[in-house]
Design a protein around this motif. Structure first.
Motif, PDB file in Angstrom:
ATOM      1  N   SER A  89      -5.876   4.392   7.118  1.00 33.20           N
ATOM      2  CA  SER A  89      -4.750   3.735   7.774  1.00 33.20           C
ATOM      3  C   SER A  89      -5.243   2.807   8.874  1.00 33.20           C
ATOM      4  O   SER A  89      -6.294   3.019   9.472  1.00 33.20           O
ATOM      5  CB  SER A  89      -3.822   4.800   8.379  1.00 33.20           C
ATOM      6  OG  SER A  89      -2.875   4.210   9.237  1.00 33.20           O
TER       7      SER A  89
ATOM      8  N   ILE B 139      -8.183   2.912  -0.806  1.00 35.36           N
ATOM      9  CA  ILE B 139      -7.242   1.962  -0.209  1.00 35.36           C
ATOM     10  C   ILE B 139      -7.478   1.947   1.301  1.00 35.36           C
ATOM     11  O   ILE B 139      -7.256   2.951   1.978  1.00 35.36           O
ATOM     12  CB  ILE B 139      -5.779   2.339  -0.522  1.00 35.36           C
ATOM     13  CG1 ILE B 139      -5.544   2.348  -2.043  1.00 35.36           C
ATOM     14  CG2 ILE B 139      -4.835   1.375   0.153  1.00 35.36           C
ATOM     15  CD1 ILE B 139      -4.119   2.692  -2.440  1.00 35.36           C
ATOM     16  N   TRP B 140      -7.933   0.810   1.807  1.00 35.00           N
ATOM     17  CA  TRP B 140      -8.255   0.663   3.227  1.00 35.00           C
ATOM     18  C   TRP B 140      -7.371  -0.420   3.837  1.00 35.00           C
ATOM     19  O   TRP B 140      -7.404  -1.574   3.396  1.00 35.00           O
ATOM     20  CB  TRP B 140      -9.725   0.299   3.414  1.00 35.00           C
ATOM     21  CG  TRP B 140     -10.687   1.398   3.073  1.00 35.00           C
ATOM     22  CD1 TRP B 140     -10.391   2.644   2.599  1.00 35.00           C
ATOM     23  CD2 TRP B 140     -12.118   1.350   3.192  1.00 35.00           C
ATOM     24  NE1 TRP B 140     -11.532   3.389   2.412  1.00 35.00           N
ATOM     25  CE2 TRP B 140     -12.614   2.619   2.770  1.00 35.00           C
ATOM     26  CE3 TRP B 140     -13.016   0.391   3.602  1.00 35.00           C
ATOM     27  CZ2 TRP B 140     -13.971   2.918   2.752  1.00 35.00           C
ATOM     28  CZ3 TRP B 140     -14.372   0.678   3.593  1.00 35.00           C
ATOM     29  CH2 TRP B 140     -14.839   1.931   3.176  1.00 35.00           C
TER      30      TRP B 140
ATOM     31  N   ILE C 168       0.840  -1.203   0.000  1.00 37.53           N
ATOM     32  CA  ILE C 168       0.000   0.000   0.000  1.00 37.53           C
ATOM     33  C   ILE C 168       0.873   1.250   0.000  1.00 37.53           C
ATOM     34  O   ILE C 168       0.627   2.208  -0.746  1.00 37.53           O
ATOM     35  CB  ILE C 168      -0.950  -0.019   1.212  1.00 37.53           C
ATOM     36  CG1 ILE C 168      -2.050  -1.062   0.997  1.00 37.53           C
ATOM     37  CG2 ILE C 168      -1.554   1.357   1.454  1.00 37.53           C
ATOM     38  CD1 ILE C 168      -2.983  -1.241   2.177  1.00 37.53           C
TER      39      ILE C 168
ATOM     40  N   SER D  55     -13.012   8.944   4.631  1.00 36.52           N
ATOM     41  CA  SER D  55     -12.769   8.346   3.315  1.00 36.52           C
ATOM     42  C   SER D  55     -14.042   8.353   2.466  1.00 36.52           C
ATOM     43  O   SER D  55     -13.999   8.649   1.268  1.00 36.52           O
ATOM     44  CB  SER D  55     -12.260   6.913   3.476  1.00 36.52           C
ATOM     45  OG  SER D  55     -12.035   6.305   2.225  1.00 36.52           O
TER      46      SER D  55
ATOM     47  N   ILE E 293       0.884   4.190  -2.912  1.00 35.64           N
ATOM     48  CA  ILE E 293       0.591   5.594  -2.599  1.00 35.64           C
ATOM     49  C   ILE E 293       1.770   6.484  -2.966  1.00 35.64           C
ATOM     50  O   ILE E 293       1.615   7.568  -3.541  1.00 35.64           O
ATOM     51  CB  ILE E 293       0.225   5.741  -1.103  1.00 35.64           C
ATOM     52  CG1 ILE E 293      -1.120   5.050  -0.822  1.00 35.64           C
ATOM     53  CG2 ILE E 293       0.162   7.208  -0.702  1.00 35.64           C
ATOM     54  CD1 ILE E 293      -1.504   5.007   0.636  1.00 35.64           C
TER      55      ILE E 293
ATOM     56  N   TYR F 262      -7.433   7.108   1.440  1.00 37.82           N
ATOM     57  CA  TYR F 262      -6.683   6.100   2.210  1.00 37.82           C
ATOM     58  C   TYR F 262      -7.174   6.030   3.660  1.00 37.82           C
ATOM     59  O   TYR F 262      -7.360   7.066   4.314  1.00 37.82           O
ATOM     60  CB  TYR F 262      -5.192   6.457   2.177  1.00 37.82           C
ATOM     61  CG  TYR F 262      -4.305   5.618   3.071  1.00 37.82           C
ATOM     62  CD1 TYR F 262      -4.241   4.239   2.925  1.00 37.82           C
ATOM     63  CD2 TYR F 262      -3.516   6.221   4.045  1.00 37.82           C
ATOM     64  CE1 TYR F 262      -3.420   3.475   3.744  1.00 37.82           C
ATOM     65  CE2 TYR F 262      -2.685   5.467   4.863  1.00 37.82           C
ATOM     66  CZ  TYR F 262      -2.643   4.097   4.703  1.00 37.82           C
ATOM     67  OH  TYR F 262      -1.825   3.353   5.513  1.00 37.82           O
TER      68      TYR F 262
END
Length: 511
Positions: free
Chosen positions: A396, A463-464, A360, A454, A364, A394
């Motif tokens: 985090s 993107i998780w 990831i 998000s 990014i 994203y």
């Protein structure tokens, strides 16, 4: 077989006007395998700590068994100590051989007891703690979310191990785990608490059936109340109109009337007024019967998402991809191949530490044209093509940076504050939470803040990274429904098996 009897348990944290628990009453047997289910912020962990005697409370907890709690507290100074040393502090009455017996049952080598605790993976730490927890008998064990941050293999070990045990209360949002290990559920509903035999799925089927019946009954009562109200209004108007004719009349137009007619009109009016009162009493009964029907209904509002359309089909393409860090000669993985096209929902799965989050980071960084600058330690070899100019949203897995007010967070992240509040309300945030410092949020509530941020960010790619850690079961299903409705392009690292089965269009195994 002993029992735990909880009666009118009430507790509020110091300085907080709201009760964490209020008038909670239930009874469970100590040899049950009980799953504790409820929304984030409903007080599940608080309940476990009250059973442990951590806080003063009103009400009563009656039992003749002792409790022990998972996870054990590990301070920074403890990370350099071995698990053997720590086990003696966690459970002084237990001998090492008893822990080793449990480690064998959970498929773990006793050698790990002699390594620094900080060098162990999350899965290894969890299994050691569980082995220590179950090493003695005659206790009711309180287990608080044991599968957070664990990979699928470690989750399977924990699931198999707990399936062989009894005499515990398990807090978990992992539906697969709850179904596999529990024979009873203790459910903290919106306004009540209930105990039911069975696992999560059997309870959920019953809940959906009961909720459907309650909604149907509520609609029936509402229709009857509406009919009675209309009849009462008509009767009231007729009675008033009739009463007004008692005095004064036109002898030409009403030649059949005389002064004695007043008594007849008065009697009719009284009879109609009596009927109106009867309607009112029936309305009151219907309203009373209706009260409480919807108090435990899970009112899950649909979430919305506005994914952007990119002008190319292929968003990410990896070919013979390898990753490692400058500080180590160890290569996380080699020769990986995967692609992400528009509409794909790719789930990365694999053991803890295999490099899923590093992939990831690499994506990014490459998207921002900052390869190896946002994370200078990461060395990428092979092909990693990421569409230029693509907007990424994203989430985090880390929530430790969240502090301060939601308002200041919105300003910092350039988010629409009212829109964020709207989404958080749909994720079951109470309005009172908006005034609090985010450091006082539960871990599940912090995670919801990141997910909400998000969701209100239009993006080409979402993107998780482990988004469901600490997230309650109801919100998980709500998020699953959102993803399946709007079908955004996603890269997800998530170990929840049910979630993977529902949302993934492709799974990439990182080895």
């Amino acid at each position: 077989m002993a029992q735990i009897q909880v009666s009118n348990l009430t507790f509020a944290y110091e300085g907080n006007a709201d009760y964490a628990l209020e008038n909670v009453s239930f009874s469970i047997d100590t040899n049950w395998k009980t799953g504790l289910i409820g929304r984030n912020g409903k007080g599940k962990t608080t309940l476990l700590k009250l059973l442990m005697g951590k806080y003063d409370y009103s009400g009563s907890i009656t039992t003749n068994v002792a409790f022990d709690y998972f996870p054990y507290i590990v301070k920074d100074d403890d990370l350099s100590k071995t698990a053997e040393e720590l086990a003696g502090g966690w459970k002084p009455q237990v001998e090492l051989w008893q822990v080793i017996v449990q480690l064998n049952m959970i498929h773990m080598d006793a050698e790990c007891l002699y390594r620094p605790f900080g060098s162990l993976s999350f899965g290894e730490r969890t299994r050691i703690m569980l082995a220590v927890l179950f090493a003695s008998k005659n206790e009711l064990l309180l287990i608080d979310e044991p599968t957070n941050h664990l990979d699928i293999r470690a989750r399977e070990c924990v699931k198999e191990y707990l399936s062989s045990k009894k005499g515990f209360i398990l807090v978990s949002h992992d539906r697969d785990l709850l179904d596999s290990v529990c024979d009873h559920v203790l459910v903290m509903n919106r306004e009540t608490i209930e105990v039911q035999s069975g696992n999560f799925s059997s309870w959920w089927i019953n809940k959906e059936r009961n909720d459907s019946f309650a909604i149907s009954e509520n609609e029936k009562h509402m229709k009857e109340i509406s009919k009675l109200k209309a009849a009462a209004d008509r009767g009231g108007r007729w009675a008033d109109k009739n009463e007004n004719t008692k005095i004064g009349f036109d002898p030409v137009k009403e030649h059949d009337r005389n002064i004695s007619t007043r008594a007849y009109i008065g009697a009719k009016t009284k009879k109609m007024q009596s009927r109106v009162k009867s309607y009112q009493k029936r309305m009151d009964r219907e309203i009373t019967d209706k009260e409480g029907l919807l108090k435990d209904i899970e009112k899950v509002d649909d979430l919305k998402l506005t994914p952007l359309k990119y002008h190319k089909e292929l968003l990410v393409n990896a070919y013979d991809l390898s990753l490692r860090y400058k500080s180590s000669d160890h290569v996380l993985f080699e020769n990986m191949r995967f692609s992400v096209k528009q509409g794909d929902r790719v789930v990365f799965t694999g053991s803890n530490g295999c490099g899923k989050s590093s992939i990831i980071s690499a994506i990014i960084n490459r998207s921002a044209n900052e390869e190896q600058t946002a994370n200078t330690e990461l060395i990428v070899t092979g092909t990693l093509e990421v569409a230029s100019g693509m907007i990424i949203s994203y989430v985090s897995q880390d929530t430790s940076f969240l502090s301060g007010s939601l308002s200041s967070y919105c300003k910092k992240e350039k988010l629409n504050e009212s829109l964020l509040y709207t989404v958080l309300r749909k994720l079951d945030f109470e309005r009172e939470q908006f005034k609090k410092d985010m450091r006082d949020f539960s871990e599940g509530q912090k995670k919801k803040v990141l997910i909400a941020a998000s969701l209100i960010t239009p993006a080409h790619l979402y993107i998780w990274d482990e988004p469901l850690n600490y997230i309650d079961v109801f919100s998980r299903m709500q998020i699953e429904k959102l993803i399946m409705q709007f079908k955004p392009t996603m890269i997800i690292v998530e170990h929840d098996v049910r979630f993977q089965e529902i949302v993934a269009t492709d799974r990439v195994y990182v080895q």
